[in-house]
Design an enzyme around this catalytic site. Sequence first.
Site, PDB file in Angstrom:
ATOM      1  N   GLY A  65       0.564  -7.720  10.192  1.00 12.41           N
ATOM      2  CA  GLY A  65      -0.180  -8.706  10.969  1.00 12.41           C
ATOM      3  C   GLY A  65      -0.428  -8.108  12.348  1.00 12.41           C
ATOM      4  CE  LYS A 106      -4.547  -7.521   4.236  1.00 14.84           C
ATOM      5  NZ  LYS A 106      -4.342  -6.032   4.209  1.00 14.84           N
ATOM      6  CD  GLN A 144      -0.831  -8.876   2.592  1.00 11.02           C
ATOM      7  OE1 GLN A 144      -1.389  -9.139   1.526  1.00 11.02           O
ATOM      8  NE2 GLN A 144      -0.978  -7.718   3.196  1.00 11.02           N
ATOM      9  CG  ASP A 168      -6.024  -6.910  10.965  1.00 10.93           C
ATOM     10  OD1 ASP A 168      -6.311  -7.819  10.176  1.00 10.93           O
ATOM     11  OD2 ASP A 168      -4.893  -6.425  11.099  1.00 10.93           O
TER      12      ASP A 168
HETATM   13  O1  MRU Z   1      -2.237  -5.734   5.986  1.00 12.95           O
HETATM   14  P1  MRU Z   1      -1.718  -6.854   6.822  1.00 12.95           P
HETATM   15  O2  MRU Z   1      -0.790  -7.766   6.103  1.00 12.95           O
HETATM   16  O3  MRU Z   1      -1.163  -6.369   8.137  1.00 12.95           O
HETATM   17  O4  MRU Z   1      -3.030  -7.697   7.170  1.00 12.95           O
HETATM   18  C1  MRU Z   1      -2.907  -8.813   8.019  1.00 12.95           C
HETATM   19  C2  MRU Z   1      -4.161  -9.552   8.237  1.00 12.95           C
HETATM   20  O5  MRU Z   1      -5.211  -9.212   7.752  1.00 12.95           O
HETATM   21  C3  MRU Z   1      -4.081 -10.702   9.201  1.00 12.95           C
HETATM   22  O6  MRU Z   1      -4.965 -11.714   8.834  1.00 12.95           O
HETATM   23  C4  MRU Z   1      -4.426 -10.222  10.618  1.00 12.95           C
HETATM   24  O7  MRU Z   1      -3.675  -9.097  10.969  1.00 12.95           O
HETATM   25  C5  MRU Z   1      -4.220 -11.281  11.639  1.00 12.95           C
HETATM   26  S1  MRU Z   1      -2.518 -11.644  11.888  1.00 12.95           S
HETATM   27  C6  MRU Z   1      -2.376 -12.847  13.057  1.00 12.95           C
END
Ligand code: MRU
Length: 353
Positions: free
Chosen positions: A50, A256, A204, A245
């Site tokens: 995240g 994601k 997730q 991200d």
């Molecule tokens: O691969 P991840 O689990 O790190 O991906 C996370 C996401 O895509 C979240 O939606 C994003 O980082 C926002 S977290 C507040």
Amino acid sequence: MAFETLEWIGGIDGCLELIDQRILPGRFEKLQCKTVEQVFDAIKTLAVRGAPAIGVAAGYGVCVAMQALPPRSNLTAAAEHLEKNAAYLATSRPTAVNLFWALDRMKDLATRFISENSDVGVDAFLQALLDEAHAICREDKQMCKAIGVNGEKFIKENSGILTHCNAGALATAGQGTALSPMYEAHRLGRKFKVYADETRPLLQGSRLTAWELTQAGIDVTVVCDNVAATLMKQGKVSAVITGADRIAANGDAANKIGTCGVSILAAEFGIPFYVAAPSSTFDLNIKTGDEIPIEERDPAEVTFFGGNNVAPEGVKVYNPAFDVTEAKNITAIITERGVINNPCYQSVFEHLK
Ligand code: MRU
């Protein structure tokens, strides 16, 4: 929150402790990172994940790295050691800009400290770095709360909210970004349902979002990723809220893999699509989403499921971890400062200036 996703234990000789998200929801275990390699590995393998949580982990990761500084080093050697280890941590994951933002903050603090304090010992430098990492962590908690307060109005009584991946407490040091308005609405006594896309390939949504919303007593239903259109057609989704991200200057937002498809569906069905993210997730050096680096992960994440092979051995796999939702499909971006309606260059700059 009933749990701390990540926190620093002790003083300058302490360590980073985090919930090992690779094994949730089956097991709730904490992992202690005492070397920079352990922090790197925790980020890379998604023990901590995240965007905001990755940023906080990187800040503390620098503090862990500094503990390996050879004895009797001077401030110049300490600064070189920091630079080298920050560069190493920066290679752990490419998409979430919070990682680079937090590392830049630690490096800026180091430059400032050294220019203002030439005749102090290295311990004072390490303490200043730890204070900065604590500040990143504390500010993240405050930003999460403010995003919730600014976004709870979008969660109407008896509504259905769809979310993708996990942008909750487990993805931040605080109460999350996309899930934060839900926590606030719940606190205000509002009734609503959350649909959590399971989020292939690493789940997730079903493993993490469903786990943390259940802990908080919020009504959550897990759906396979391909159910979103059906839910929308049935009139069960009043709004979609996701995290991000990295957000480009024109409002395009990486999140994601699968988020882009959900945004196109929402536009087709006339359902508002909100992105919730702190200002540290904006990358104004990048004009549009086309410039956002997209992480590609191990094919085994796709070909193995629950320890079983679910694709022929040796088959070709394409496994991008993120995609970009175009600003035109985003109704509004919710930040700790307020709401950017119809995001575009002008509204994004206006909001962040
Ligand atoms: O691969 P991840 O689990 O790190 O991906 C996370 C996401 O895509 C979240 O939606 C994003 O980082 C926002 S977290 C507040």
